[in-house]
Enzyme design. Structure first.
Site, PDB file in Angstrom:
ATOM      1  N   TYR A 116     -67.287  33.342  66.050  1.00  0.00           N
ATOM      2  CA  TYR A 116     -68.088  34.643  66.153  1.00  0.00           C
ATOM      3  C   TYR A 116     -69.666  34.272  66.072  1.00  0.00           C
ATOM      4  CZ  TYR A 116     -69.570  39.365  67.651  1.00  0.00           C
ATOM      5  OH  TYR A 116     -70.027  40.791  67.592  1.00  0.00           O
ATOM      6  N   ASP A 176     -62.408  20.054  59.190  1.00  0.00           N
ATOM      7  CA  ASP A 176     -62.350  20.997  57.727  1.00  0.00           C
ATOM      8  C   ASP A 176     -62.991  21.119  56.703  1.00  0.00           C
ATOM      9  OD1 ASP A 176     -59.539  22.175  56.913  1.00  0.00           O
ATOM     10  OD2 ASP A 176     -60.465  21.658  55.599  1.00  0.00           O
ATOM     11  N   SER A 230     -71.842  38.413  52.718  1.00  0.00           N
ATOM     12  CA  SER A 230     -71.742  39.561  53.485  1.00  0.00           C
ATOM     13  C   SER A 230     -72.178  40.792  52.852  1.00  0.00           C
ATOM     14  CB  SER A 230     -70.173  39.797  53.274  1.00  0.00           C
ATOM     15  OG  SER A 230     -69.370  40.761  54.036  1.00  0.00           O
ATOM     16  N   ALA A 231     -72.606  42.067  53.637  1.00  0.00           N
ATOM     17  CA  ALA A 231     -72.783  43.305  52.660  1.00  0.00           C
ATOM     18  C   ALA A 231     -71.175  44.121  51.456  1.00  0.00           C
ATOM     19  CB  ALA A 231     -72.884  44.465  53.418  1.00  0.00           C
ATOM     20  N   TYR A 249     -61.696  38.999  49.151  1.00  0.00           N
ATOM     21  CA  TYR A 249     -62.759  38.414  50.537  1.00  0.00           C
ATOM     22  C   TYR A 249     -63.969  38.016  49.826  1.00  0.00           C
ATOM     23  CZ  TYR A 249     -65.641  38.072  54.167  1.00  0.00           C
ATOM     24  OH  TYR A 249     -67.199  37.772  55.105  1.00  0.00           O
ATOM     25  N   LYS A 273     -67.183  35.940  48.800  1.00  0.00           N
ATOM     26  CA  LYS A 273     -68.631  35.561  48.834  1.00  0.00           C
ATOM     27  C   LYS A 273     -69.200  35.349  47.650  1.00  0.00           C
ATOM     28  CE  LYS A 273     -68.029  35.365  53.524  1.00  0.00           C
ATOM     29  NZ  LYS A 273     -68.595  34.161  54.403  1.00  0.00           N
ATOM     30  N   VAL A 320     -58.093  56.154  63.090  1.00  0.00           N
ATOM     31  CA  VAL A 320     -59.258  56.590  62.501  1.00  0.00           C
ATOM     32  C   VAL A 320     -59.050  56.177  60.665  1.00  0.00           C
ATOM     33  CG1 VAL A 320     -61.217  58.607  61.879  1.00  0.00           C
ATOM     34  CG2 VAL A 320     -60.743  57.959  65.053  1.00  0.00           C
ATOM     35  N   GLY A 342     -59.373  50.893  49.787  1.00  0.00           N
ATOM     36  CA  GLY A 342     -60.495  49.754  49.604  1.00  0.00           C
ATOM     37  C   GLY A 342     -61.547  49.814  50.311  1.00  0.00           C
TER      38      GLY A 342
HETATM   39  P1  NAD Z   1     -64.901  33.622  62.667  1.00  0.00           P
HETATM   40  O1  NAD Z   1     -63.612  33.647  62.223  1.00  0.00           O
HETATM   41  O2  NAD Z   1     -65.247  33.884  64.297  1.00  0.00           O
HETATM   42  O3  NAD Z   1     -65.256  31.933  62.534  1.00  0.00           O
HETATM   43  C1  NAD Z   1     -65.466  30.986  61.180  1.00  0.00           C
HETATM   44  C2  NAD Z   1     -65.398  29.880  61.035  1.00  0.00           C
HETATM   45  O4  NAD Z   1     -64.777  29.292  60.847  1.00  0.00           O
HETATM   46  C3  NAD Z   1     -64.293  30.111  62.772  1.00  0.00           C
HETATM   47  O5  NAD Z   1     -64.796  29.081  63.667  1.00  0.00           O
HETATM   48  C4  NAD Z   1     -62.716  28.660  62.461  1.00  0.00           C
HETATM   49  O6  NAD Z   1     -62.524  28.348  62.579  1.00  0.00           O
HETATM   50  C5  NAD Z   1     -63.773  27.718  61.143  1.00  0.00           C
HETATM   51  N1  NAD Z   1     -63.399  28.109  60.189  1.00  0.00           N
HETATM   52  C6  NAD Z   1     -61.771  28.340  59.122  1.00  0.00           C
HETATM   53  N2  NAD Z   1     -61.808  27.453  58.304  1.00  0.00           N
HETATM   54  C7  NAD Z   1     -62.089  26.283  58.335  1.00  0.00           C
HETATM   55  C8  NAD Z   1     -62.062  24.982  57.956  1.00  0.00           C
HETATM   56  N3  NAD Z   1     -60.854  25.002  56.538  1.00  0.00           N
HETATM   57  N4  NAD Z   1     -62.974  24.119  57.946  1.00  0.00           N
HETATM   58  C9  NAD Z   1     -63.871  24.050  58.814  1.00  0.00           C
HETATM   59  N5  NAD Z   1     -63.236  25.571  59.948  1.00  0.00           N
HETATM   60  C10 NAD Z   1     -63.192  26.718  59.049  1.00  0.00           C
HETATM   61  O7  NAD Z   1     -65.165  34.573  61.709  1.00  0.00           O
HETATM   62  P2  NAD Z   1     -67.252  34.715  61.246  1.00  0.00           P
HETATM   63  O8  NAD Z   1     -67.320  36.634  62.268  1.00  0.00           O
HETATM   64  O9  NAD Z   1     -68.765  34.442  63.080  1.00  0.00           O
HETATM   65  O10 NAD Z   1     -67.669  34.557  60.234  1.00  0.00           O
HETATM   66  C11 NAD Z   1     -68.658  33.604  60.334  1.00  0.00           C
HETATM   67  C12 NAD Z   1     -68.964  33.414  58.695  1.00  0.00           C
HETATM   68  O11 NAD Z   1     -69.328  34.906  58.404  1.00  0.00           O
HETATM   69  C13 NAD Z   1     -67.984  33.658  57.429  1.00  0.00           C
HETATM   70  O12 NAD Z   1     -68.124  33.015  56.880  1.00  0.00           O
HETATM   71  C14 NAD Z   1     -67.602  35.456  57.580  1.00  0.00           C
HETATM   72  O13 NAD Z   1     -67.421  35.684  56.443  1.00  0.00           O
HETATM   73  C15 NAD Z   1     -68.904  36.126  57.613  1.00  0.00           C
HETATM   74  N6  NAD Z   1     -69.267  37.525  57.809  1.00  0.00           N
HETATM   75  C16 NAD Z   1     -68.503  37.518  59.066  1.00  0.00           C
HETATM   76  C17 NAD Z   1     -68.789  39.343  59.124  1.00  0.00           C
HETATM   77  C18 NAD Z   1     -68.407  39.947  60.221  1.00  0.00           C
HETATM   78  O14 NAD Z   1     -67.758  41.066  60.018  1.00  0.00           O
HETATM   79  N7  NAD Z   1     -67.829  39.364  61.148  1.00  0.00           N
HETATM   80  C19 NAD Z   1     -70.103  39.651  58.301  1.00  0.00           C
HETATM   81  C20 NAD Z   1     -70.036  39.339  57.578  1.00  0.00           C
HETATM   82  C21 NAD Z   1     -69.608  38.188  57.252  1.00  0.00           C
HETATM   83  C1  WQD Z   2     -65.726  50.184  60.236  1.00  0.00           C
HETATM   84  C2  WQD Z   2     -65.408  51.258  59.726  1.00  0.00           C
HETATM   85  C3  WQD Z   2     -63.040  51.986  59.271  1.00  0.00           C
HETATM   86  C4  WQD Z   2     -60.150  50.194  61.955  1.00  0.00           C
HETATM   87  C5  WQD Z   2     -65.164  44.562  56.971  1.00  0.00           C
HETATM   88  C6  WQD Z   2     -65.397  43.624  56.589  1.00  0.00           C
HETATM   89  C7  WQD Z   2     -66.441  43.314  55.619  1.00  0.00           C
HETATM   90  C8  WQD Z   2     -67.277  43.139  57.023  1.00  0.00           C
HETATM   91  C9  WQD Z   2     -67.544  43.337  58.548  1.00  0.00           C
HETATM   92  C10 WQD Z   2     -66.867  40.430  56.889  1.00  0.00           C
HETATM   93  C11 WQD Z   2     -64.631  51.572  58.932  1.00  0.00           C
HETATM   94  C12 WQD Z   2     -62.945  51.977  60.244  1.00  0.00           C
HETATM   95  C13 WQD Z   2     -61.293  50.380  61.214  1.00  0.00           C
HETATM   96  C14 WQD Z   2     -59.632  51.009  62.472  1.00  0.00           C
HETATM   97  C15 WQD Z   2     -61.107  53.060  61.595  1.00  0.00           C
HETATM   98  N1  WQD Z   2     -66.637  41.569  57.403  1.00  0.00           N
HETATM   99  N2  WQD Z   2     -61.477  52.087  60.864  1.00  0.00           N
HETATM  100  N3  WQD Z   2     -59.822  52.730  62.144  1.00  0.00           N
HETATM  101  O1  WQD Z   2     -64.551  47.834  56.831  1.00  0.00           O
HETATM  102  O2  WQD Z   2     -66.910  48.205  57.708  1.00  0.00           O
HETATM  103  O3  WQD Z   2     -65.748  46.097  57.183  1.00  0.00           O
HETATM  104  O4  WQD Z   2     -66.077  43.969  58.972  1.00  0.00           O
HETATM  105  O5  WQD Z   2     -67.489  39.798  55.879  1.00  0.00           O
HETATM  106  O6  WQD Z   2     -66.517  42.273  54.468  1.00  0.00           O
HETATM  107  O7  WQD Z   2     -64.305  44.612  55.345  1.00  0.00           O
HETATM  108  O8  WQD Z   2     -65.433  46.903  59.420  1.00  0.00           O
HETATM  109  O9  WQD Z   2     -64.538  47.551  61.984  1.00  0.00           O
HETATM  110  O10 WQD Z   2     -62.997  47.347  59.287  1.00  0.00           O
HETATM  111  O11 WQD Z   2     -64.570  49.050  59.849  1.00  0.00           O
HETATM  112  O12 WQD Z   2     -60.986  54.545  61.804  1.00  0.00           O
HETATM  113  O13 WQD Z   2     -58.819  51.402  63.277  1.00  0.00           O
HETATM  114  O14 WQD Z   2     -64.297  51.476  60.760  1.00  0.00           O
HETATM  115  O15 WQD Z   2     -62.049  52.639  58.402  1.00  0.00           O
HETATM  116  O16 WQD Z   2     -65.108  53.158  58.467  1.00  0.00           O
HETATM  117  P1  WQD Z   2     -65.207  47.540  57.536  1.00  0.00           P
HETATM  118  P2  WQD Z   2     -64.372  47.521  60.226  1.00  0.00           P
END
Ligand code: NAD
Ligand code: WQD
Length: 366
Positions: free
Chosen positions: A14, A61, A128-129, A156, A160, A235, A313
């Site tokens: 993504y 990988d 990540s936050a 997770y 990070k 919710v 959590g």
């Molecule tokens: P995503 O799952 O869409 O992308 C992650 C990618 O990593 C995927 O393309 C997956 O195929 C690849 N991948 C997984 N394991 C692998 C491996 N062993 N070798 C090579 N590729 C591998 O997720 P995203 O939402 O695009 O997230 C990207 C990064 O941002 C991640 O590190 C995630 O932890 C971090 N992040 C995401 C969010 C969020 O809410 N989407 C928030 C904060 C941080």
């Molecule tokens: C957002 C808000 C839920 C689903 C997660 C990871 C964080 C980061 C981003 C990777 C919260 C509420 C959600 C539902 C709901 N990812 N909610 N009903 O939990 O803030 O963050 O994604 O790094 O590490 O923890 O995101 O989209 O799951 O939730 O009420 O079915 O929506 O309680 O308040 P979150 P979320």
């Protein structure tokens, strides 16, 4: 001549696909390595459609050091890495922790070892936050600044925070060893980008999030309710100390987030600061009810929801203080969460099968 060549791990995912697009649009060459565990190679075609340029692609990988070495050997122009590849489901991370430590921490170590061997010296990392855990446990830490103490509350998040430490130690050791040897050391740099809640899709409606399993984030789930794949949104709690009782998050448009990576990379290459952490968020917090209202407005009808108990959590408020990124990176969000809702709906409504279907011809023609 390219501005530079960047290895993007997880570049079909993504956030990785939007960042690859931004890099190509700004003159970088991009080499993607990805396992395709949670993404589709079709993203490469969409990136090419939108930018007119195609990134190199390797199914690799990130834990496979030898395969990474081979890619670096084939592309000696690479001087920087943006590292997205990871497992990211918070709930799952508590169920299969060793897999999360193996892929996230082990994969990052493999990548850094291969970077060392191949003299690739800049790394931008997807943190990540979630590393902050519950910032409301401290006074005056909402909105959250980078100096807020780290305290992740799930596996997770711990992966990070560990990777942040691994990158910090690696970059500092490289700089110090090279300095002692009287060699140029300043080329080793790291950016730890702590994203808040990424959301939205490309305004064209042909690129967006395409998770392979069941979504668990709020906006993708609202998308499923709007398309009728889900009856209602659950919710998670309305007994938080917020303006309407639901939890507060800082939703950031993925297009803004991608630009944040571009400017962080440019900053590392120009300023050579060592390791620095930046929050990437808008500074604006929205409640769950506000998100339901905003998404319902773009869909044009009320979306059904039911209030249930809090999710284990979850914390009250994760809103960024993005001042550091605003000032140092000259970056701030330009797109609102309402715009993210609008773009997400265009993507979901037109591509209910994600990348497993061709987008409507009128979107491709636009
Ligand atoms: P995503 O799952 O869409 O992308 C992650 C990618 O990593 C995927 O393309 C997956 O195929 C690849 N991948 C997984 N394991 C692998 C491996 N062993 N070798 C090579 N590729 C591998 O997720 P995203 O939402 O695009 O997230 C990207 C990064 O941002 C991640 O590190 C995630 O932890 C971090 N992040 C995401 C969010 C969020 O809410 N989407 C928030 C904060 C941080
Ligand atoms: C957002 C808000 C839920 C689903 C997660 C990871 C964080 C980061 C981003 C990777 C919260 C509420 C959600 C539902 C709901 N990812 N909610 N009903 O939990 O803030 O963050 O994604 O790094 O590490 O923890 O995101 O989209 O799951 O939730 O009420 O079915 O929506 O309680 O308040 P979150 P979320």
């Amino acid at each position: 001549m390219a501005v530079g060549t960047v290895l993007v791990t997880g570049g079909t995912g993504y956030i990785g696909s939007f960042t690859t697009l931004a890099l190509l649009e700004h003159g970088y060459d991009v080499v993607i390595v990805v396992s395709l565990y949670n993404s589709s190679k079709v993203a490469v075609d969409r990136i090419e459609l939108l930018s007119g340029r195609r990134p190199d692609f390797y199914q690799v990988d990130v834990t496979d050091e030898k395969a990474l070495d081979d890619v670096f050997a084939k592309h000696p122009a690479i001087d920087s890495v943006i590292h997205f590849a990871a497992l990211k489901a918070v709930g799952e991370s508590g169920e299969i922790p060793l897999e999360y430590y193996r892929v996230n921490v082990g994969g990052s170590i493999a990548l850094l070892r291969s970077m060392e061997r191949n003299n690739v010296t800049n790394i931008v990392f997807s943190s990540s936050a979630t590393v902050y855990g519950d910032a409301t446990r401290f006074p005056n830490m909402i909105p959250i600044p980078e100096h807020c103490p780290i305290g992740p509350t799930n596996t997770y998040g711990r992966t990070k925070s560990m990777i942040e430490d691994v990158i910090t130690d690696c970059v500092n050791a490289q700089r110090s060893n090279l300095k002692k040897a009287g060699k140029p050391f300043e080329q080793w740099n790291g950016a730890l980008l702590r994203y808040f809640n990424p959301c939205g899709a490309h305004p064209s409606g042909i690129m967006g999030e395409d998770p392979q399993g069941v979504p668990y984030n709020l906006l993708p789930l609202l998308g499923k309710v709007a398309t009728g794949d889900r009856e209602k949104l659950l919710v998670f709690g309305e007994d938080y100390a917020s303006r309407d009782g639901t939890a507060i998050r800082d939703y950031i448009h993925v297009v803004d987030l991608a630009k944040g990576h571009l400017v962080a990379l440019n900053y590392l290459r120009e300023n050579k600061p060592g390791v620095k952490a930046w929050n990437l968020g808008s500074g604006r917090g929205s409640t769950v009810f506000e998100m339901i209202k905003a998404f319902s407005a773009v869909v044009g009808r009320d979306l059904k929801y039911e209030v249930v108990a809090r999710r284990q959590g979850d914390v009250l408020d994760l809103t960024a203080n993005p001042s550091l990124a605003n000032e140092e990176l000259k970056w701030k969000t330009e797109l609102t969460m309402e715009k993210a809702c609008e773009d997400l709906w265009r993507w979901v409504d037109n591509n209910p099968q994600g990348y497993r279907q061709e987008p409507p011809a009128e979107l491709l023609a636009a």
